[in-house]
Motif scaffolding. Structure first.
Motif, PDB file in Angstrom:
ATOM      1  N   ARG A  38       0.835  -1.210   0.000  1.00  0.00           N
ATOM      2  CA  ARG A  38       0.000   0.000   0.000  1.00  0.00           C
ATOM      3  C   ARG A  38       0.863   1.250   0.000  1.00  0.00           C
ATOM      4  O   ARG A  38       0.557   2.230  -0.694  1.00  0.00           O
ATOM      5  N   LEU A  39       1.928   1.229   0.794  1.00  0.00           N
ATOM      6  CA  LEU A  39       2.804   2.400   0.839  1.00  0.00           C
ATOM      7  C   LEU A  39       3.484   2.622  -0.507  1.00  0.00           C
ATOM      8  O   LEU A  39       3.493   3.740  -1.031  1.00  0.00           O
ATOM      9  N   ALA A 118      11.341  -5.177   1.592  1.00  0.00           N
ATOM     10  CA  ALA A 118      10.506  -5.403   2.770  1.00  0.00           C
ATOM     11  C   ALA A 118      11.008  -6.623   3.535  1.00  0.00           C
ATOM     12  O   ALA A 118      11.858  -7.365   3.055  1.00  0.00           O
ATOM     13  N   GLY A 119      10.463  -6.823   4.733  1.00  0.00           N
ATOM     14  CA  GLY A 119      10.745  -8.061   5.453  1.00  0.00           C
ATOM     15  C   GLY A 119      12.174  -8.237   5.911  1.00  0.00           C
ATOM     16  O   GLY A 119      12.688  -9.356   5.899  1.00  0.00           O
ATOM     17  N   ALA A 148      12.009   2.021  -1.280  1.00  0.00           N
ATOM     18  CA  ALA A 148      11.443   1.907   0.057  1.00  0.00           C
ATOM     19  C   ALA A 148      12.099   0.729   0.760  1.00  0.00           C
ATOM     20  O   ALA A 148      12.064  -0.392   0.258  1.00  0.00           O
ATOM     21  N   VAL A 149      12.701   0.981   1.932  1.00  0.00           N
ATOM     22  CA  VAL A 149      13.478  -0.021   2.651  1.00  0.00           C
ATOM     23  C   VAL A 149      12.999  -0.092   4.096  1.00  0.00           C
ATOM     24  O   VAL A 149      12.916   0.938   4.774  1.00  0.00           O
ATOM     25  N   LEU A 195      12.492   6.029   2.975  1.00  0.00           N
ATOM     26  CA  LEU A 195      12.149   6.293   1.583  1.00  0.00           C
ATOM     27  C   LEU A 195      13.283   7.085   0.959  1.00  0.00           C
ATOM     28  O   LEU A 195      13.593   8.212   1.372  1.00  0.00           O
ATOM     29  N   LEU A 196      13.939   6.464  -0.012  1.00  0.00           N
ATOM     30  CA  LEU A 196      15.118   7.023  -0.670  1.00  0.00           C
ATOM     31  C   LEU A 196      14.782   7.319  -2.125  1.00  0.00           C
ATOM     32  O   LEU A 196      13.932   6.648  -2.717  1.00  0.00           O
ATOM     33  N   ARG A 197      15.451   8.294  -2.686  1.00  0.00           N
ATOM     34  CA  ARG A 197      15.223   8.613  -4.085  1.00  0.00           C
ATOM     35  C   ARG A 197      16.542   8.743  -4.837  1.00  0.00           C
ATOM     36  O   ARG A 197      17.513   9.268  -4.304  1.00  0.00           O
TER      37      ARG A 197
END
Length: 201
Positions: A38-39, A118-119, A148-149, A195-197
């Protein structure tokens, strides 16, 4: 695979199947397993191209595919990848080590709009390969793509090291939260969602 992952060295021979069975049971019980997806879905435009890095049994990538995105999932464990293929047809699931990731060589030449780890994936890569994992993921993102980490802060990879490795990989930290549902970050939090870009220029 040059160096075995911690997932392979720090768990027993039956762990992968236990993990598959666990998530199949949780799904059958109706447990919400889509929080990370969802994020990520909220971070990208409809129909984005998303890399599920350390995809495990495919729960995150499958939800993103259900939301209309093109998903490629990668995991070093063939047992988990086989389970993802069986349970979640649609995305492309590949066996590969994130520290050696070269998706163009596997026929995935287009860059990704986003990637998700994730996880606790970074807690299970081979020791001292975290900087290379972040570098290779950044290289697979398009300019302005997002990564996203999430991982536990007590799992042996300090946030200070993660932040330095992210900068070295050409990534910029934009936001940090204590959970995937965006609860505020605290210095004493036991989990971090970053959240990295990859900058556009």
């Amino acid at each position: 695979m040059r160096n075995p992952t911690r997932w392979a060295t720090d768990t027993g021979p039956e762990h992968s199947q236990w993990y598959v069975d666990r998530f199949r049971r949780l799904a059958a019980e109706g447990v919400d397993l889509a929080g990370e997806a969802r994020l990520v879905d909220a971070l990208v435009t409809p129909g984005s191209r998303i890399l599920d890095a350390g995809s495990g049994t495919g729960r995150v990538g499958a939800e993103l595919a259900a939301r209309g995105h093109t998903v490629v999932g990668v995991d070093a464990d063939p047992v988990l990848v086989e389970a993802a293929r069986a349970d979640h047809p649609g995305p492309r699931w590949l066996v590969a080590d994130l520290a050696e990731l070269d998706l163009p060589a596997l026929g995935e030449e287009q860059p990704f709009d986003a990637a998700v780890l994730a996880g606790n994936v970074l807690a299970f890569v081979a020791p001292r390969t975290e900087p290379e994992v972040l570098r290779r993921l950044a290289a697979h993102l398009r300019p302005d793509g997002v990564l996203a980490v999430g991982f536990g802060t007590a799992r042996g990879y300090p946030l200070t090291a993660f932040d330095a490795d992210a900068v070295a990989a050409g990534l910029r930290l934009e936001h940090r939260f204590a959970t995937w549902d965006l609860r505020p970050w605290r210095d004493d939090a036991d989990f971090a969602v970053s959240l990295l870009r990859r900058p556009a220029s």
